[in-house]
Scaffold this active site. Structure first.
Site, PDB file in Angstrom:
ATOM      1  N   GLY A 481       0.854  -1.200  -0.110  1.00 36.87           N
ATOM      2  CA  GLY A 481      -0.061  -0.143   0.130  1.00 36.87           C
ATOM      3  C   GLY A 481       0.953   1.366  -0.020  1.00 36.87           C
ATOM      4  O   GLY A 481       0.323   2.390  -0.422  1.00 36.87           O
ATOM      5  N   GLY A 483       4.484   1.396  -1.319  1.00 40.54           N
ATOM      6  CA  GLY A 483       5.291   1.593  -2.013  1.00 40.54           C
ATOM      7  C   GLY A 483       5.903   0.381  -2.583  1.00 40.54           C
ATOM      8  O   GLY A 483       5.491  -0.380  -1.933  1.00 40.54           O
ATOM      9  N   ASP A 608      -2.752  -2.546   8.728  1.00 41.16           N
ATOM     10  CA  ASP A 608      -2.788  -3.443   7.334  1.00 41.16           C
ATOM     11  C   ASP A 608      -2.022  -4.747   7.632  1.00 41.16           C
ATOM     12  O   ASP A 608      -1.265  -5.085   7.007  1.00 41.16           O
ATOM     13  CB  ASP A 608      -1.945  -2.742   6.270  1.00 41.16           C
TER      14      ASP A 608
END
Ligand SMILES: *[C@@H]1O[C@H](CO)[C@@H](O)[C@H](O)[C@H]1NC(C)=O
Ligand SMILES: *[C@@H]1O[C@H](CO)[C@@H](O)[C@H](O)[C@H]1NC(C)=O
Ligand SMILES: *[C@@H]1O[C@H](CO)[C@@H](O)[C@H](O)[C@H]1NC(C)=O
Ligand SMILES: *[C@@H]1O[C@H](CO)[C@@H](O)[C@H](O)[C@H]1NC(C)=O
Ligand SMILES: *[C@@H]1O[C@H](CO)[C@@H](O)[C@H](O)[C@H]1NC(C)=O
Ligand SMILES: *[C@@H]1O[C@H](CO)[C@@H](O)[C@H](O)[C@H]1NC(C)=O
Length: 786
Positions: A481, A483, A608
């Site tokens: 998310g 990079g 995440d």
């Protein structure tokens, strides 16, 4: 008219308005009356920033120091001082133009260069220097260096018995810290860099508020022997520490007295001195003394992770094995104990006399065997090595019987089983041999929050360096998310994973500060950050490289074509993870997230958690990655960003619904999904995709019925390794995982346990009651479509 400057100075330095002495002038000349330490007189620089005058000695109020300090700073820490002097001393200018301050023995404390024509004045300048004719206090720094202070020769700072010679921190002649490459620091730049070598800017040391130009900083050798940079917070009138040389404070010599052991507190910002077993506080008030003589009959206490750095009173007997080392000590009646290094180097030191500079560190591979009387009834207060490793990677879990039909798994399980069985056995039978193996796992001790930053602040890399290390970003490891991740290799041989972030981040200084915080999050189950790069728009993070890749690659492998024996995908050799490894992964991840939520210096949400962000090292120990990255986003974007960052299928109901603030409990939910997937070996959302209309399709709900209603846990389990499942202890472990997952997957955030509690549930340390059944009410159309 005179009111205006006063008003301005009050506005700029609110503190100074209250503490400013009435007799403040900016110069002292021969026409002024001689100055007694007890006179309430001060010099004030024209910009009202600096003051100079007599302050009582911090340790003896009958003595005074002629001091320069920053007027608006609490506690008035000195920038420069002269003294101490008794209260009867006079500061004066002789008719011949010599600046004079009598020390205790009547000698002039000012150097002979502090002289000039009789009409010379002692001036306090806007840069914080005190000048008299050609003499300046900047030429003879005491314990502090200011940004405008550059030194032709190398810097020398002194605090008590500690000395900084420009490149090394020294206690007497013992060096305990050095600049990179041992190159001298030349100055403290206004941006916050300690310029070491102008030709190699990456060797510079930088503060964590690097880049802010308007702040006043100082480089100070503190009385505790550490070198620090402080930044003046004008609005509060406080000095905030923004850099320090020695992070492991116990490594500073003489921090604790003889025979005592220095132990850091959990935040690394303070230490305590502890007497080892068999010793008590010394009657002299410094250090510890023996309770009983160890003669005529002695035994040894093992002080794990304890090391004494002194070279005096120490005989190096290496190479010797443990027994030889012990015998050598017993043979000599002056030997008070011996140090043995368990890294396999056969390092053996015998100690005589007082033990000095003792410290405890989980990163040392040494234990001190302390000689005590056989009749000593204390027990060692520095043990716990065995318990620590058991907690870090549980050795008590029962190992599965490898299934006959999957040979790769069998080999994998056998290797791990052997590893752990060996450690358990060795740990019980033979402590020192265990230690030897332990040295490999010393990082595991960090789980207790007792870890350190072994290499200092994260290293700042130049973009060119990382470009070279990653072969111009050619080897992509993956994307996330935040990079893309590239593989690389540093010149020193370390393999790295470089994450190139999007340009959502704030300024240089903010990025720096956040990376420093993230880099301080140390846990065996978190991926380590080694450095970063911030150049113009470019933002990169440099992580340790975790060889086995992410959990999803192992967990969600497609079945082998023939349906029986698994040989790995894509010609690879990925074994299916067996139950004990899955349990260990679950526990490790739970602990890492609990650490982020509860033990970190700053409260951090992961936001995440998913198998892609759980990496596996060569021993299949899990390492959580991508933590703390939401901190790098702009502050005002953080809330909204985190809402979109989550991954479908792992986001908590309140997150999807967007109706409640996101708390740590959102991570707990995501972890619940991962836990269920670990057990089932498939994506939760892949479960019965084809029969969405059936009530059974929502996996957590279905799993709930299997565990709590039908009591048939085995129906949930990954069928590919079902053959290796045995109903005994292992059944309990798996059931615990599923039940814990049910608690994590509660619809209402408040009903979910904290991550610390989740870890305890997994360990079996708390009883798991029956939770409410997870519902599916929140699933929106959006979530159902791909
Ligand atoms: C200034 O210092 C002198 C000499 O120490 C003292 O007599 C005088 O009272 C002081 N003035 C004020 C305003 O405090
Ligand atoms: C100096 O200041 C202190 C506190 O501000 C006060 O107690 C003391 O009396 C003053 N001394 C003189 C000589 O003015
Ligand atoms: C403080 O200094 C004075 C003068 O040197 C000395 O006589 C006295 O003993 C000292 N007091 C302490 C507590 O060190
Ligand atoms: C001091 O006096 C000399 C001459 O005696 C003069 O040239 C010089 O400017 C004076 N300096 C100051 C600072 O007043
Ligand atoms: C400082 O001390 C260290 C250790 O004694 C020495 O190696 C180094 O050369 C010294 N540096 C300077 C600038 O004197
Ligand atoms: C020793 O003294 C220190 C400081 O007074 C105290 O904190 C500590 O508890 C004492 N330790 C023992 C073993 O008495």
């Amino acid at each position: 008219m005179a009111v205006l400057p006063l008003l301005i100075s009050l506005l700029l330095f609110p503190i100074s308005g209250q503490t400013q002495q009435p007799n403040a002038t900016s110069s002292f000349s021969i026409s002024d009356p001689a100055w007694l330490p007890t006179d309430n007189r001060t010099l004030l620089s024209p910009n009202s920033l600096f003051s100079a005058g007599f302050l009582p000695h911090p340790a003896n109020s009958s003595l005074f120091l002629f001091t320069i300090w920053v007027e608006a700073s609490a506690g008035k820490p000195s920038i420069w001082f002269l003294g101490p002097v008794p209260s009867s001393s006079l500061l004066s200018i002789s008719p011949a133009g010599v600046l004079y301050l009598a020390g205790p023995s009547g000698n002039n404390l000012f150097p002979s260069s502090a002289s000039g024509p009789p009409n010379s004045s002692l001036l306090l300048n806007n840069d914080g220097s005190l000048t008299f004719n050609k003499w300046t206090s900047f030429s003879s720094p005491t314990n502090t260096l200011l940004p405008s202070q550059t030194s032709q020769k190398s810097i020398s700072l002194v605090a008590g018995e500690y000395h900084f010679n420009g490149s090394s921190l020294l206690f007497h002649s013992i060096s305990y810290w050095s600049t990179p490459g041992n190159t001298p620091i030349l100055s403290l730049s206004s941006r916050g860099g300690l310029i070491v070598d102008p030709n190699n800017p990456q060797n510079s040391l930088v503060t964590n508020d690097y880049g802010e130009q308007k702040t006043l900083r100082r480089l100070t050798l503190s009385a505790d022997g550490n070198l620090r940079v402080y930044s003046l917070q004008r609005q509060f009138g406080e000095w905030k520490m923004v850099w320090q040389a020695v992070l492991e404070l116990c490594l500073i010599p003489n921090t604790c007295g003889p025979n005592s052991v220095c132990v850091p507190d959990q935040n690394y910002d303070a230490v305590k001195c502890v007497c080892p077993a068999g010793f008590r506080n010394s009657t002299t008030g410094v250090g510890c003394e023996r309770k009983k003589n160890y003669l005529p009959s002695s035994k040894f206490f093992s002080l794990d992770f304890v090391q004494f750095t002194a070279t005096q009173g120490t005989a190096d007997m290496s190479p010797m094995n443990f027994y030889q080392c012990q015998s050598a000590c017993l043979y000599n009646s002056n030997c008070v104990g011996f140090s043995f290094n368990f890294a396999g180097t056969q390092t053996c030191l015998n100690h005589y006399g007082n033990l000095v500079n003792g410290f405890w560190s989980s990163s040392t591979q040494t234990s001190l065997q302390l000689r005590v009387a056989t009749t000593e009834t204390d027990t060692s207060n520095f043990d716990g090595m065995t318990s620590r490793i058991q907690t870090a990677c549980p050795v008590r879990i029962s190992l599965p019987v490898p299934p006959k039909e999957t040979r790769t798994t069998a080999r994998n399980a056998a290797v791990i089983a052997a590893l752990f069985a060996l450690e358990l056995l060795v740990g019980v039978l033979c402590f020192w041999a265990f230690l030897l193996r332990y040295s490999k796992y010393r990082d595991m001790a960090r789980i207790f929050g007792l870890e350190y930053l072994p290499v200092g602040s994260p290293k700042r890399f130049s973009y060119a360096e990382l470009q070279a290390a990653t072969a111009d970003f050619s080897n992509i490891l993956g994307g996330g998310g935040y990079g893309t991740v590239y593989r690389g290799r540093l010149p020193d041989g370390r393999t790295i994973a470089v994450k190139r972030l999007g340009k959502s981040s704030g300024g240089d200084a903010e990025f720096w500060a956040e990376v420093t915080i993230i880099a301080r999050m140390h846990h065996i189950n978190l991926v380590r950050i080694w450095g970063f790069c911030a150049e113009k728009e470019k933002r990169l993070l440099v992580y340790e490289y975790i060889p086995n890749g992410s959990l999803d690659k192992f967990l969600f492998q497609p079945p082998a074509p023939d349906g029986t024996e698994h040989t790995g995908i894509g010609g690879g050799t990925r074994p299916f993870l067996d139950w004990s490894v899955r349990y260990r992964i679950a526990l490790g991840v739970a602990r890492a997230i609990a650490y982020l939520h509860e033990e970190c210096l700053e409260w951090v949400l992961h936001c995440d958690i998913k198998p892609e962000n759980i990496l596996l090292d060569e021993n299949f120990c899990p390492k959580v990655s991508d933590f703390g990255l939401s901190k790098l986003a702009k502050k005002k974007e953080r809330v909204s960003m985190s809402r979109i960052r989550g991954t479908r299928g792992y986001m908590a109901p309140e997150w999807v619904m967007n109706d409640e603030p996101i708390t740590a409990k959102a991570d707990v939910y995501s972890f619940g999904v991962v836990l269920l997937e670990l057990v089932a070996g498939m994506r939760c959302w892949d479960f019965r995709r084809d029969s969405v209309e059936s009530v059974d399709w929502y996996f957590p709900r279905w799993a709930y019925d299997k565990v709590f209603v039908e009591r048939k846990v085995e129906d949930i389990l990954d069928w590919r390794i079902l053959g290796s499942f045995d109903d005994g202890v292992q059944g309990e472990t798996i059931e615990r995982m599923v039940k814990t997952a049910m608690w994590c997957l509660q619809d209402r955030a408040v009903a979910r346990p904290s991550m610390g509690k989740v870890a305890k549930m997994l360990e079996g340390a708390v009883e798991i009651t029956e939770p409410a059944k997870p519902t599916i009410f929140y699933l929106t159309e959006e979530q159902l479509t791909d």
